[in-house]
Write an enzyme that holds these catalytic residues in place. Structure first.
Site, mmCIF file in Angstrom:
data_model
loop_
_atom_site.group_PDB
_atom_site.id
_atom_site.type_symbol
_atom_site.label_atom_id
_atom_site.label_comp_id
_atom_site.label_asym_id
_atom_site.label_seq_id
_atom_site.Cartn_x
_atom_site.Cartn_y
_atom_site.Cartn_z
ATOM 1 N N ARG A 66 -36.946 -41.456 -2.889
ATOM 2 C CA ARG A 66 -36.565 -41.835 -4.268
ATOM 3 C C ARG A 66 -37.501 -41.296 -5.399
ATOM 4 O O ARG A 66 -37.247 -41.406 -6.392
ATOM 5 C CB ARG A 66 -36.310 -43.498 -4.142
ATOM 6 C CG ARG A 66 -35.883 -43.855 -5.635
ATOM 7 C CD ARG A 66 -35.150 -45.328 -5.638
ATOM 8 N NE ARG A 66 -35.867 -46.165 -4.687
ATOM 9 C CZ ARG A 66 -37.006 -46.744 -4.827
ATOM 10 N NH1 ARG A 66 -37.621 -46.519 -6.020
ATOM 11 N NH2 ARG A 66 -37.305 -47.687 -4.130
ATOM 12 N N TYR A 123 -17.686 -38.152 -24.299
ATOM 13 C CA TYR A 123 -16.882 -38.403 -23.021
ATOM 14 C C TYR A 123 -16.553 -39.943 -22.933
ATOM 15 O O TYR A 123 -17.167 -40.581 -23.447
ATOM 16 C CB TYR A 123 -17.713 -37.890 -21.826
ATOM 17 C CG TYR A 123 -17.353 -38.255 -20.545
ATOM 18 C CD1 TYR A 123 -16.217 -37.923 -19.969
ATOM 19 C CD2 TYR A 123 -18.029 -39.262 -19.898
ATOM 20 C CE1 TYR A 123 -15.927 -38.395 -18.761
ATOM 21 C CE2 TYR A 123 -17.716 -39.723 -18.543
ATOM 22 C CZ TYR A 123 -16.521 -39.191 -18.003
ATOM 23 O OH TYR A 123 -16.116 -39.549 -16.772
ATOM 24 N N ASP A 188 -25.070 -33.127 -25.402
ATOM 25 C CA ASP A 188 -24.483 -33.189 -23.877
ATOM 26 C C ASP A 188 -23.572 -31.600 -24.055
ATOM 27 O O ASP A 188 -22.630 -31.457 -24.881
ATOM 28 C CB ASP A 188 -23.419 -34.208 -23.796
ATOM 29 C CG ASP A 188 -22.617 -34.290 -22.448
ATOM 30 O OD1 ASP A 188 -22.501 -33.216 -21.704
ATOM 31 O OD2 ASP A 188 -22.100 -35.367 -22.189
ATOM 32 N N LYS A 213 -19.210 -30.990 -13.522
ATOM 33 C CA LYS A 213 -18.300 -29.879 -13.763
ATOM 34 C C LYS A 213 -18.723 -28.586 -13.632
ATOM 35 O O LYS A 213 -18.763 -28.002 -12.212
ATOM 36 C CB LYS A 213 -18.242 -30.230 -15.319
ATOM 37 C CG LYS A 213 -18.250 -31.936 -15.692
ATOM 38 C CD LYS A 213 -16.930 -32.508 -15.192
ATOM 39 C CE LYS A 213 -17.058 -33.974 -15.236
ATOM 40 N NZ LYS A 213 -17.364 -34.609 -16.438
HETATM 41 C C1 LIG Z 1 -17.618 -35.877 -16.825
HETATM 42 C C2 LIG Z 1 -18.638 -36.027 -17.934
HETATM 43 C C3 LIG Z 1 -19.755 -36.860 -18.266
HETATM 44 C C4 LIG Z 1 -19.762 -37.891 -16.984
HETATM 45 O O1 LIG Z 1 -20.451 -37.227 -15.802
HETATM 46 P P1 LIG Z 1 -20.162 -37.662 -14.486
HETATM 47 O O2 LIG Z 1 -20.839 -36.623 -13.372
HETATM 48 O O3 LIG Z 1 -18.764 -38.009 -14.031
HETATM 49 O O4 LIG Z 1 -21.166 -38.992 -14.071
HETATM 50 C C5 LIG Z 1 -20.598 -36.997 -19.252
HETATM 51 N N1 LIG Z 1 -20.078 -36.004 -20.463
HETATM 52 C C6 LIG Z 1 -19.043 -35.246 -20.272
HETATM 53 C C7 LIG Z 1 -19.077 -34.426 -21.539
HETATM 54 C C8 LIG Z 1 -18.344 -34.990 -19.166
HETATM 55 O O5 LIG Z 1 -17.321 -34.248 -19.272
#
Ligand SMILES: *Cc1c(COP(=O)(O)O)cnc(C)c1O
Length: 414
Positions: A66, A123, A188, A213
């Site tokens: 961790r 998101y 983001d 993603k």
């Molecule tokens: C999917 C997504 C998230 C969250 O990510 P996870 O890996 O599902 O926790 C945050 N920001 C954006 C723009 C996303 O598309």
């Protein structure tokens, strides 16, 4: 550092995080699955623990998984290099990364700063996390233009997404950073990846990705990462050690394995998106197409300035509303009706009913997320095959709404 700046992105993607391989005598990233490490020298072990607990990047012994993992650290160094950041810190998911950065920003440091300025749309999970009050933060939602007015004495971060999920709107990072009056801006950049944009070079303090993603790219890894200064990274590691949202080394290995193809995948999918967006824009069943590469869709000319291309995500409003959207989701044969994005296969989903379900309905509509909106994450299939599939589903949706007019009424979506 001069070497990296001269080499092209494709070369970096192929080699980043692999510098020590020749010394180790390996060709692929070694996977260290240890949860604990032998500590025969207690004094040295205590020193390692102290260093890691204070947010240090590495120590002679990882002590416990961790606190540190070398397979994960290798992928982090690759991401830092790609984002031109001092450091990057990996998490078990994008949401774990966003939670950690909000905790790091609001709880650490001399004075506690409990206020966050957030630019919608975000998101759905991020929006819900902020609005839910779970982290005990005060939130002001602002337009990119009104960020300066939203800043308060204890604002810890300005959070934005560009391109934003799900309507792919672009935000001028440099302009927001100017208006933030010194408050760190967090971007983001999940939709863009380092292939299309590097927010730190535009004045952001931190960049965050859902690596689930495009960075993972094959729909089989859940991960998140934050990149920025080493000072921020140390705080983020401290939060990660305490809250335990660590990335599994197998996941880090898969993420590292995906990097050499990232540019190829993003650019091929972007080309597919171009062809589909163009045709959707002229389709009678479609009211509006959201894709920043369409004529007039990027009035501030951020593509070319902030982004090198519009990306592979698009969205569209169906004239037939919710029922048409539901029909398309059920009628596609090759395109996969599923949430998430950035996978090798093409995914279609209904933001109001799925990814943005938990966003306040009024805010959701104000952000352009209506009941007839579908989001398409274009993958690597032949765009002609994708178009045939989508066009057939649209036709079916069109004829269904003609044959059964009662179905076109929109049910209440809470
Ligand atoms: C999917 C997504 C998230 C969250 O990510 P996870 O890996 O599902 O926790 C945050 N920001 C954006 C723009 C996303 O598309």
């Amino acid at each position: 550092m001069t070497r990296e700046r001269k080499e092209s992105l494709e070369t970096l993607l192929t080699h980043c995080g692999r510098e020590e391989f020749s010394r180790l005598g390996v060709h692929a990233p070694p996977i260290d699955l240890s949860t604990t490490y032998p500590l025969p020298d207690l004094g040295a072990a205590t020193a390692s623990l102290d260093h890691l607990a204070a947010g240090g990047a590495e120590a002679p012994s990882p002590v416990y998984a961790r606190l540190h993992n070398p397979t994960v650290a290798r992928w982090e160094s690759a991401i830092a290099e790609l984002e031109r950041a001092e450091s990057a810190v990996a998490f078990s998911s994008g949401m774990a990364a966003i939670t950690a950065l909000l905790l790091a920003a609001s709880s650490l440091g001399e004075a506690r700063r409990r206020h966050v300025v957030a630019v919608r749309p975000l998101y759905g999970g991020t929006d819900h996390l902020l609005a839910s009050g779970l982290l005990n933060l005060r939130i002001s939602f602002a337009d990119p233009e009104s960020v300066a007015e939203a800043i308060e004495p204890d604002t810890c971060v300005v959070l934005l997404e560009t391109p934003a999920n799900p309507t792919v709107g672009l935000v001028d990072i440099e302009a927001v950073a100017r208006r933030a009056c010194g408050v760190p801006v967090v971007v983001d950049s999940t939709f863009a990846t380092p292939v299309l944009q590097r927010p730190l070079e535009c004045g952001a303090a931190l960049v965050v990705h859902s690596a689930t993603k495009f960075l993972g790219g094959h729909g089989d890894v859940l991960a998140g990462v934050v990149a920025g200064s080493e000072e921020w990274a140390a705080r983020l590691r401290q939060v990660r050690i305490l809250t335990g949202g660590v990335l599994h080394p197998m996941a880090a290995y898969l993420l590292h394995r995906s990097l050499p193809t990232l540019s190829l995948r993003v650019r091929a999918a972007q080309e597919g998106a171009r062809r589909i967006a163009t045709r959707l824009a002229g389709h009678p069943a479609i009211e509006r197409v959201y894709w920043p590469g369409l004529p007039g869709a990027d009035p501030e000319h951020l593509i070319g300035r902030q982004m090198s291309g519009p990306g592979a995500i698009l969205a569209f409003d169906l004239r037939g509303g919710y029922e048409a959207a539901r029909s398309v989701m059920g009628a596609v044969r090759r395109i996969v009706p599923a949430v998430s994005l950035g996978s090798a296969d093409t995914l279609i989903q209904h933001p109001a009913g799925l990814t943005h379900r938990l966003v306040d309905p009024v805010a959701r509509r104000a952000a352009g997320i209506g009941d007839g909106l579908l989001r398409l994450s274009v993958g690597l299939e032949d765009p002609e095959d994708l178009w045939r599939d989508l066009a057939a589903a649209l036709e079916l949706a069109g004829s269904a709404s003609l044959l059964e007019p009662s179905l076109t009424s929109t049910p209440a979506l809470a």
